[in-house]
Design a protein around this motif. Structure first.
Motif, PDB file in Angstrom:
ATOM      1  N   ASP A 137       2.369  -1.657   7.114  1.00  0.00           N
ATOM      2  CA  ASP A 137       2.310  -0.983   5.822  1.00  0.00           C
ATOM      3  C   ASP A 137       2.846   0.426   6.015  1.00  0.00           C
ATOM      4  N   ASN A 138       3.133   1.095   4.908  1.00  0.00           N
ATOM      5  CA  ASN A 138       3.697   2.448   5.041  1.00  0.00           C
ATOM      6  C   ASN A 138       2.568   3.469   5.074  1.00  0.00           C
ATOM      7  N   TYR A 139       2.001   3.625   6.241  1.00  0.00           N
ATOM      8  CA  TYR A 139       0.947   4.623   6.444  1.00  0.00           C
ATOM      9  C   TYR A 139       1.586   6.004   6.615  1.00  0.00           C
ATOM     10  N   ILE A 140       2.059   6.558   5.507  1.00  0.00           N
ATOM     11  CA  ILE A 140       2.724   7.865   5.573  1.00  0.00           C
ATOM     12  C   ILE A 140       1.832   8.942   4.958  1.00  0.00           C
ATOM     13  N   GLN A 141       0.525   8.756   5.120  1.00  0.00           N
ATOM     14  CA  GLN A 141      -0.420   9.714   4.554  1.00  0.00           C
ATOM     15  C   GLN A 141      -0.236  11.118   5.138  1.00  0.00           C
ATOM     16  N   ASP A 142       0.279  11.215   6.361  1.00  0.00           N
ATOM     17  CA  ASP A 142       0.502  12.534   6.969  1.00  0.00           C
ATOM     18  C   ASP A 142       1.514  13.342   6.150  1.00  0.00           C
ATOM     19  N   ALA A 143       2.659  12.722   5.881  1.00  0.00           N
ATOM     20  CA  ALA A 143       3.704  13.407   5.120  1.00  0.00           C
ATOM     21  C   ALA A 143       3.285  13.605   3.667  1.00  0.00           C
ATOM     22  N   TRP A 259       9.382   7.808   4.620  1.00  0.00           N
ATOM     23  CA  TRP A 259       8.946   6.731   5.512  1.00  0.00           C
ATOM     24  C   TRP A 259      10.111   6.324   6.393  1.00  0.00           C
ATOM     25  N   HIS A 260       9.856   6.210   7.693  1.00  0.00           N
ATOM     26  CA  HIS A 260      10.865   5.763   8.642  1.00  0.00           C
ATOM     27  C   HIS A 260      10.381   4.442   9.252  1.00  0.00           C
ATOM     28  N   CYS A 293       7.028   8.847   9.838  1.00  0.00           N
ATOM     29  CA  CYS A 293       7.155   9.549   8.561  1.00  0.00           C
ATOM     30  C   CYS A 293       7.464  11.014   8.824  1.00  0.00           C
ATOM     31  N   SER A 294       7.954  11.676   7.797  1.00  0.00           N
ATOM     32  CA  SER A 294       8.280  13.093   7.913  1.00  0.00           C
ATOM     33  C   SER A 294       8.340  13.698   6.533  1.00  0.00           C
ATOM     34  N   LEU A 295       8.360  15.010   6.490  1.00  0.00           N
ATOM     35  CA  LEU A 295       8.548  15.741   5.245  1.00  0.00           C
ATOM     36  C   LEU A 295      10.028  16.055   5.122  1.00  0.00           C
TER      37      LEU A 295
END
Length: 337
Positions: A137-143, A259-260, A293-295
């Motif tokens: 899943d796209n766990y991009i909660q950090d970004a 998302w990467h 993930c990234s900003l």
């Protein structure tokens, strides 16, 4: 359906004289050197945010020569298991896609093809009894959290609009992380949250966003396509999700949580190749600390976001990358303030 094919080879080095290569060894080495056949099944167009990132990673792997890649898009839920079977019968070593609406049928197909590896977007955990079916899943909660800090610094009204597809974990966790980031920058804030019941309905997302803007929102969280269109037309700001659309909305999209999918896919390819693929949750490969993930760069908004907020973003990102800060994963459905 589109097919991409790339041939590649590895050079083997034999040490010592008089080495004899058996036919079976040569055959095994040839198979290892061949690109892995990978097929993808998408229920939406490849232009859709979430799917586009999977498609991008697969194309990158194909360009490297690691895989041969074919895909089907706009596959209906009722047809999903049939397409899975066709790709499995065709000898693909890895089948990827998203099964949020067809969990049971997809797992039944996987059980019928134990020699095929499946890596599927899912809200459910892997089943040890189904060793060839892994989830991601796209766990991009950090970004998403970092983009919220920026959004909180950019709102003047203190009203944030948020338009999502469905209130499922993969959407909910990103919204919650974004909201926490907003609250770190802006203590007096109200959220308007709505779900359009579709993964790809830009007109409906746009109309929902218009209603929120009319109700005072001056920053929109664009979880779906269509939201940034509404923001641009009404002259308010937007925060992107999964992809960077600032080039399309240079005066509107301030920042985006990207998302990467490459770390997720590359790990699965390696596991299939070395025979270690088994039921697992690949979600961790989407974490920022793993490059998932990234900003996005601020681009046209460089220098327009208050410097104190950007200092907080830099500090929090450093803490995330060091492991000092772990952004909470909250899969519950978010609600309006």
């Amino acid at each position: 359906m589109t097919t991409r094919s790339h041939a590649w080879s590895r050079r083997g080095v034999l040490a010592g004289g008089g080495a004899v290569l058996t036919a079976s060894f040569l055959a095994r080495r040839a198979r290892a050197a061949d690109p892995l056949k990978v097929a993808a099944i998408y229920t939406v167009p490849v232009e859709q945010q979430w799917v586009s990132r999977i498609h991008m990673a697969a194309n990158a792997a194909a360009e490297r020569g690691d895989i041969e890649y074919v895909f089907s898009e706009n596959v209906s839920n009722s047809d999903y298991d049939r397409v899975m079977r066709e790709y499995s019968e065709a000898g693909n070593g890895l089948v990827i896609g998203e099964v949020f609406g067809v969990e049971q049928a997809a797992r039944e197909v996987a059980a019928d093809y134990p020699d095929t590896a499946y890596l599927m977007g899912s809200s459910f955990p892997p089943d040890p009894a189904l060793a060839n079916f892994s989830v991601f899943d796209n766990y991009i909660q950090d970004a998403s959290y970092l983009s919220g800090i920026i959004a909180g610094a950019m709102t003047g009204s203190g009203r944030i609009g948020m338009v999502g597809g469905f209130p499922i974990p993969e959407v909910n966790r990103l919204m919650h992380a974004f909201m926490r980031g907003v609250e770190e920058s802006q203590t007096d804030v109200a959220f308007q949250v709505a779900f359009i019941g579709s993964w790809f309905d830009p007109p409906k997302a746009k109309e929902t966003a218009f209603a929120m803007i009319d109700n005072g929102a001056d920053v929109m969280y664009a979880e779906r396509f269509g939201v940034s269109d509404a923001a641009a037309e009404r002259g308010v700001l937007a925060i992107g999700n999964v992809i960077d659309t600032q080039a399309d909305y240079p005066e509107t999209v301030v920042a985006s949580a990207l998302w990467h999918f490459e770390p997720t896919l590359d790990a699965a390819i390696a596991a299939v190749r070395d025979g270690s693929f088994t039921a697992a949750d690949y979600g961790v490969y989407s974490f920022m600390i793993n490059g998932g993930c990234s900003l996005a760069p601020l681009g046209t908004f460089e220098g327009k976001v208050p410097e104190p907020a950007m200092q907080v973003v830099a500090e929090r990102q450093a803490q995330i990358m060091s492991g000092e800060l772990v952004v909470e994963i909250d899969d519950s459905e978010p609600a309006s303030s």
